[in-house]
Design a protein around this motif. Sequence first.
Motif, PDB file in Angstrom:
ATOM      1  N   LYS A 254       0.830  -1.210   0.000  1.00 29.41           N
ATOM      2  CA  LYS A 254       0.000   0.000   0.000  1.00 29.41           C
ATOM      3  C   LYS A 254       0.865   1.260   0.000  1.00 29.41           C
ATOM      4  CE  LYS A 254      -3.906  -2.197   2.316  1.00 29.41           C
ATOM      5  NZ  LYS A 254      -3.502  -3.557   2.229  1.00 29.41           N
ATOM      6  N   ARG A 255       1.785   1.268  -0.967  1.00 31.09           N
ATOM      7  CA  ARG A 255       2.669   2.433  -1.068  1.00 31.09           C
ATOM      8  C   ARG A 255       2.950   2.725  -2.534  1.00 31.09           C
ATOM      9  NH1 ARG A 255       7.683   0.090   1.839  1.00 31.09           N
ATOM     10  NH2 ARG A 255       6.113   0.109   3.430  1.00 31.09           N
ATOM     11  N   SER A 256       3.075   3.992  -2.825  1.00 35.46           N
ATOM     12  CA  SER A 256       3.384   4.376  -4.200  1.00 35.46           C
ATOM     13  C   SER A 256       4.848   4.079  -4.502  1.00 35.46           C
ATOM     14  CB  SER A 256       3.069   5.854  -4.439  1.00 35.46           C
ATOM     15  OG  SER A 256       3.850   6.651  -3.578  1.00 35.46           O
ATOM     16  N   VAL A 257       5.145   4.021  -5.787  1.00 35.34           N
ATOM     17  CA  VAL A 257       6.490   3.683  -6.245  1.00 35.34           C
ATOM     18  C   VAL A 257       7.149   4.929  -6.817  1.00 35.34           C
ATOM     19  CG1 VAL A 257       7.816   2.260  -7.844  1.00 35.34           C
ATOM     20  CG2 VAL A 257       5.773   1.320  -6.749  1.00 35.34           C
ATOM     21  N   ILE A 258       8.391   5.120  -6.465  1.00 33.74           N
ATOM     22  CA  ILE A 258       9.200   6.198  -7.042  1.00 33.74           C
ATOM     23  C   ILE A 258      10.008   5.576  -8.170  1.00 33.74           C
ATOM     24  CG2 ILE A 258      11.026   7.884  -6.611  1.00 33.74           C
ATOM     25  CD1 ILE A 258      10.108   7.609  -3.550  1.00 33.74           C
ATOM     26  N   HIS A 259       9.736   6.011  -9.390  1.00 31.44           N
ATOM     27  CA  HIS A 259      10.439   5.511 -10.568  1.00 31.44           C
ATOM     28  C   HIS A 259      11.583   6.479 -10.877  1.00 31.44           C
ATOM     29  CE1 HIS A 259       7.122   2.743 -11.215  1.00 31.44           C
ATOM     30  NE2 HIS A 259       6.301   3.769 -11.059  1.00 31.44           N
ATOM     31  N   LEU A 260      12.806   5.997 -10.760  1.00 33.13           N
ATOM     32  CA  LEU A 260      13.956   6.877 -10.994  1.00 33.13           C
ATOM     33  C   LEU A 260      13.964   7.438 -12.414  1.00 33.13           C
ATOM     34  CD1 LEU A 260      16.727   5.051  -8.940  1.00 33.13           C
ATOM     35  CD2 LEU A 260      15.354   7.049  -8.301  1.00 33.13           C
ATOM     36  N   ASP A 261      13.419   6.694 -13.380  1.00 33.29           N
ATOM     37  CA  ASP A 261      13.300   7.246 -14.740  1.00 33.29           C
ATOM     38  C   ASP A 261      12.478   8.530 -14.752  1.00 33.29           C
ATOM     39  OD1 ASP A 261      14.859   5.560 -16.292  1.00 33.29           O
ATOM     40  OD2 ASP A 261      13.197   4.250 -16.846  1.00 33.29           O
ATOM     41  N   ASP A 262      11.422   8.588 -13.936  1.00 30.95           N
ATOM     42  CA  ASP A 262      10.576   9.783 -13.894  1.00 30.95           C
ATOM     43  C   ASP A 262      11.339  10.988 -13.360  1.00 30.95           C
ATOM     44  OD1 ASP A 262       8.511   8.224 -14.847  1.00 30.95           O
ATOM     45  OD2 ASP A 262       7.477   8.086 -12.911  1.00 30.95           O
ATOM     46  N   LEU A 263      12.315  10.748 -12.508  1.00 27.26           N
ATOM     47  CA  LEU A 263      13.121  11.840 -11.976  1.00 27.26           C
ATOM     48  C   LEU A 263      14.285  12.185 -12.904  1.00 27.26           C
ATOM     49  CD1 LEU A 263      13.234  10.740  -8.228  1.00 27.26           C
ATOM     50  CD2 LEU A 263      11.706  12.401  -9.307  1.00 27.26           C
ATOM     51  N   ARG A 264      14.802  11.199 -13.609  1.00 26.22           N
ATOM     52  CA  ARG A 264      15.983  11.367 -14.459  1.00 26.22           C
ATOM     53  C   ARG A 264      15.709  12.137 -15.748  1.00 26.22           C
ATOM     54  NH1 ARG A 264      20.360  12.899 -15.680  1.00 26.22           N
ATOM     55  NH2 ARG A 264      21.795  11.724 -16.977  1.00 26.22           N
ATOM     56  N   TRP A 265      14.573  11.866 -16.375  1.00 24.84           N
ATOM     57  CA  TRP A 265      14.301  12.407 -17.714  1.00 24.84           C
ATOM     58  C   TRP A 265      13.283  13.533 -17.684  1.00 24.84           C
ATOM     59  CZ3 TRP A 265      18.056  10.685 -20.464  1.00 24.84           C
ATOM     60  CH2 TRP A 265      18.578   9.414 -20.215  1.00 24.84           C
ATOM     61  N   GLN A 266      13.422  14.452 -18.643  1.00 24.57           N
ATOM     62  CA  GLN A 266      12.426  15.519 -18.806  1.00 24.57           C
ATOM     63  C   GLN A 266      11.075  14.875 -19.086  1.00 24.57           C
ATOM     64  OE1 GLN A 266      12.713  18.717 -18.365  1.00 24.57           O
ATOM     65  NE2 GLN A 266      14.934  18.948 -18.286  1.00 24.57           N
ATOM     66  N   PRO A 267      10.009  15.319 -18.435  1.00 27.02           N
ATOM     67  CA  PRO A 267       8.688  14.722 -18.663  1.00 27.02           C
ATOM     68  C   PRO A 267       8.301  14.757 -20.147  1.00 27.02           C
ATOM     69  CG  PRO A 267       8.622  16.214 -16.786  1.00 27.02           C
ATOM     70  CD  PRO A 267       9.973  16.383 -17.435  1.00 27.02           C
ATOM     71  N   GLY A 268       7.919  13.593 -20.672  1.00 28.49           N
ATOM     72  CA  GLY A 268       7.460  13.483 -22.050  1.00 28.49           C
ATOM     73  C   GLY A 268       8.526  13.643 -23.112  1.00 28.49           C
ATOM     74  N   GLN A 269       9.793  13.696 -22.704  1.00 25.65           N
ATOM     75  CA  GLN A 269      10.885  13.893 -23.667  1.00 25.65           C
ATOM     76  C   GLN A 269      11.876  12.748 -23.533  1.00 25.65           C
ATOM     77  OE1 GLN A 269      12.602  17.807 -23.479  1.00 25.65           O
ATOM     78  NE2 GLN A 269      10.618  18.780 -23.229  1.00 25.65           N
ATOM     79  N   TYR A 270      11.603  11.683 -24.249  1.00 23.14           N
ATOM     80  CA  TYR A 270      12.423  10.478 -24.168  1.00 23.14           C
ATOM     81  C   TYR A 270      13.896  10.802 -24.390  1.00 23.14           C
ATOM     82  CZ  TYR A 270      14.216   5.834 -24.960  1.00 23.14           C
ATOM     83  OH  TYR A 270      14.938   4.681 -24.864  1.00 23.14           O
ATOM     84  N   GLY A 271      14.730  10.381 -23.454  1.00 26.76           N
ATOM     85  CA  GLY A 271      16.170  10.529 -23.596  1.00 26.76           C
ATOM     86  C   GLY A 271      16.718  11.917 -23.330  1.00 26.76           C
ATOM     87  N   VAL A 272      15.880  12.851 -22.908  1.00 29.58           N
ATOM     88  CA  VAL A 272      16.359  14.200 -22.592  1.00 29.58           C
ATOM     89  C   VAL A 272      16.522  14.277 -21.078  1.00 29.58           C
ATOM     90  CG1 VAL A 272      15.904  16.678 -22.732  1.00 29.58           C
ATOM     91  CG2 VAL A 272      15.195  15.173 -24.614  1.00 29.58           C
ATOM     92  N   ALA A 273      17.779  14.241 -20.661  1.00 32.88           N
ATOM     93  CA  ALA A 273      18.089  14.173 -19.233  1.00 32.88           C
ATOM     94  C   ALA A 273      17.871  15.514 -18.543  1.00 32.88           C
ATOM     95  CB  ALA A 273      19.532  13.726 -19.041  1.00 32.88           C
ATOM     96  N   ARG A 274      17.446  15.440 -17.298  1.00 34.39           N
ATOM     97  CA  ARG A 274      17.394  16.611 -16.434  1.00 34.39           C
ATOM     98  C   ARG A 274      18.792  16.829 -15.849  1.00 34.39           C
ATOM     99  NH1 ARG A 274      14.199  15.552 -11.846  1.00 34.39           N
ATOM    100  NH2 ARG A 274      14.273  17.765 -11.412  1.00 34.39           N
ATOM    101  N   ASP A 275      19.016  17.974 -15.281  1.00 31.83           N
ATOM    102  CA  ASP A 275      20.289  18.308 -14.650  1.00 31.83           C
ATOM    103  C   ASP A 275      20.609  17.293 -13.546  1.00 31.83           C
ATOM    104  OD1 ASP A 275      22.479  20.355 -13.979  1.00 31.83           O
ATOM    105  OD2 ASP A 275      21.420  20.088 -12.065  1.00 31.83           O
ATOM    106  N   ASN A 276      21.809  16.693 -13.616  1.00 34.28           N
ATOM    107  CA  ASN A 276      22.196  15.641 -12.671  1.00 34.28           C
ATOM    108  C   ASN A 276      22.079  16.065 -11.213  1.00 34.28           C
ATOM    109  OD1 ASN A 276      22.748  13.855 -14.723  1.00 34.28           O
ATOM    110  ND2 ASN A 276      24.967  14.036 -14.571  1.00 34.28           N
ATOM    111  N   SER A 277      22.499  17.270 -10.884  1.00 38.07           N
ATOM    112  CA  SER A 277      22.461  17.686  -9.478  1.00 38.07           C
ATOM    113  C   SER A 277      21.021  17.837  -8.995  1.00 38.07           C
ATOM    114  CB  SER A 277      23.251  18.979  -9.263  1.00 38.07           C
ATOM    115  OG  SER A 277      22.684  20.036  -9.993  1.00 38.07           O
TER     116      SER A 277
END
Length: 175
Positions: free
Chosen positions: A34-57
């Motif tokens: 009964k807990r939500s999942v944190i998907h690291l892909d959702d944090l790593r990539w720009q929303p809706g932009q496959y392969g476009v990374a967000r700033d590492n820091s």
Amino acid sequence: MLTNERDHLQRILIFGNGGTGKTRFACEVGTILKRSVIHLDDLRWQPGQYGVARDNSRVFDDVVEAGRADTWLMEGVYGWLANAVLDRVTALIWIDLPEEECVANVRGRGVQGGGNEADLKELIEWVRDYRRRENSSTCYSGHARLFKAYSGLKVLLTNRAEISAFAQNSRISTA
């Protein structure tokens, strides 16, 4: 699992190669707990932009922030992000399946997240090279180092039967 499973299910980190079924497994265990999942892909990539990374820091800081919660379930392929929360993890789960099974899973799910056929082909090659890549926190040797360095409860799942058994044991321990 150990006799005090509930204590070990407070902050779970699941990692492994692309195509191992981390997301599906995390969602199943998340439903059981009964807990939500944190998907690291959702944090790593720009929303809706496959392969476009967000700033590492910023990504690292977001993972640290998510890891401050009392309970969580996190999944992803990124060893460098796993290190952001490793000191808070109560159970570390490495799903290590044969590359061809991972490739078949990636092919089966097809193009995702705004990607295209070329992106899918590149991802398949990346998944296939899991044991050959070096100097990366997303390769087999990087995951092995992460697993070895962790001193708490750690579980290595190497086939679908073990994955299913872990989920079933989680269900039983929370009943």
